[in-house]
Design a protein around this motif. Sequence first.
Motif, short mmCIF file in Angstrom:
data_model
loop_
_atom_site.label_atom_id
_atom_site.label_comp_id
_atom_site.label_asym_id
_atom_site.label_seq_id
_atom_site.Cartn_x
_atom_site.Cartn_y
_atom_site.Cartn_z
N GLU A 167 0.83 -1.19 0.00
CA GLU A 167 0.00 0.00 0.00
C GLU A 167 0.87 1.25 0.00
O GLU A 167 1.96 1.28 0.58
N GLU A 168 0.38 2.29 -0.62
CA GLU A 168 1.13 3.54 -0.73
C GLU A 168 1.41 4.15 0.64
O GLU A 168 2.48 4.73 0.87
N GLU A 169 0.49 4.00 1.59
CA GLU A 169 0.67 4.63 2.89
C GLU A 169 1.85 4.04 3.66
O GLU A 169 2.38 4.67 4.58
N ARG A 170 2.28 2.83 3.30
CA ARG A 170 3.45 2.23 3.95
C ARG A 170 4.72 3.00 3.63
O ARG A 170 5.70 2.94 4.38
N LEU A 171 4.71 3.71 2.52
CA LEU A 171 5.89 4.45 2.09
C LEU A 171 5.77 5.95 2.32
O LEU A 171 6.74 6.59 2.72
N ASN A 172 4.58 6.52 2.09
CA ASN A 172 4.47 7.97 2.29
C ASN A 172 3.90 8.35 3.65
O ASN A 172 3.81 9.52 3.98
N ARG A 173 3.46 7.33 4.43
CA ARG A 173 2.96 7.52 5.80
C ARG A 173 1.73 8.40 5.86
O ARG A 173 1.47 9.06 6.87
N ILE A 174 0.95 8.43 4.78
CA ILE A 174 -0.30 9.19 4.75
C ILE A 174 -1.46 8.21 4.75
O ILE A 174 -1.59 7.38 3.86
N LYS A 175 -2.29 8.26 5.78
CA LYS A 175 -3.39 7.32 5.93
C LYS A 175 -4.47 7.54 4.86
O LYS A 175 -4.81 8.67 4.52
N HIS A 176 -5.00 6.46 4.35
CA HIS A 176 -6.14 6.44 3.44
C HIS A 176 -5.91 7.32 2.21
O HIS A 176 -6.82 8.00 1.73
N THR A 177 -4.71 7.31 1.68
CA THR A 177 -4.44 8.08 0.47
C THR A 177 -5.01 7.35 -0.74
O THR A 177 -4.92 6.13 -0.84
N ASN A 178 -5.63 8.10 -1.65
CA ASN A 178 -6.16 7.49 -2.87
C ASN A 178 -5.51 8.07 -4.12
O ASN A 178 -6.03 7.95 -5.22
N LYS A 179 -4.34 8.70 -3.94
CA LYS A 179 -3.60 9.25 -5.07
C LYS A 179 -2.91 8.12 -5.83
O LYS A 179 -2.81 6.98 -5.36
#
Length: 358
Positions: free
Chosen positions: A42-54
């Motif tokens: 998941e993207e949030e594992r790398l950018n640390r932003i919860k529930h990102t849909n970008k």
Amino acid sequence: MLVLGISGGLELVHENIYGFETSGHDSACVLIKDGKVVFAIEEERLNRIKHTNKFPTQSLHFCLKKHGIKLQDIDLIAYYFAKHNFDLLVVAWVQGRSEFGPRALGNRSILADPRPEENKERINKMIKKREGYRPFAPSVLEEEVDEFFEVPPHQKQFPFMVFVVNVREEKRKLLGAVTHIDGTARIQTVSRETNEKYYDLIQSFKKFVGVPVLLNTSFNNNVEPIVDSVQDAVVCFLTTELDYLVVGEYLVKKKEVSWKNYLSLKISLPPPHISLHQVKKLDSDRKFNNFFCIGNSYDRNFQLGISSKVFRILMLANSEKTVESLLQEDGETDERKAQGILEEIMELWSQRLILLCP
């Protein structure tokens, strides 16, 4: 076979290949080899932003780098569309050779789900800007035409969208966006032999929603013929509210950008049929004032009023100067006024009265 799934997850994209779905709408990346998931993040594992849909940029790079894979090694890229949004998407579709004539038959088309009746109103409002009662046509798989439409026995070929037939009564509510008020539709049947890529698209849509039909209308707005080149397609995409553009194997989505991004575009008048005019006219106080307008050579009655600022900028335009440089040359430094001028220029672009290019 290597399959790369991006964003929210992956639906059935190939025989015996199933993807995974992340929770909710979180963006992610998944790598599948020969039908088996080999890596997912998941993207949030790398950018640390919860529930990102970008778009999962970091996940994509990490996934490819970890397994030593280049993008050209991927056999298939699958982009996930959430089912609750899919039925309202409007997509421009550009494939193969040009279309010439009154109908688009799957090479230069605007496509949408034929089921929601509101899709007809939405496309009319966002692109076609025509009377709301005018219907859109359905493209249907040739072998399934008689399941949805009343056609003569032993006749399943209607490939040119010129015949009007009755929609079967039990299917009229289902096909709300392509059924006319009198229960008819101007159908186009599609076979694998006549247009393989378009046929496969409708077949994939059927797998997704259970209906072998797409709403199909020509890819153009209300002031131009059917688009021809990729440049035509991009301009129409940028100046309408279309959700996606597909050109060949490429899927294009608009970025959310500031109005300032358009200042770097170069501006010119389309030669030779567009011209600028400054005339004296009586105003409401019976006084003569300057009137600025843009006209064309094929309709003497056409005159579209423009502001004096835009008139001066267009007089200075030469296809080499950017909008920003022209604003500076005209002495405009107020940001709010500059934004208003740009919005007027963008409206002229949407009406194909000017050209804007990188």
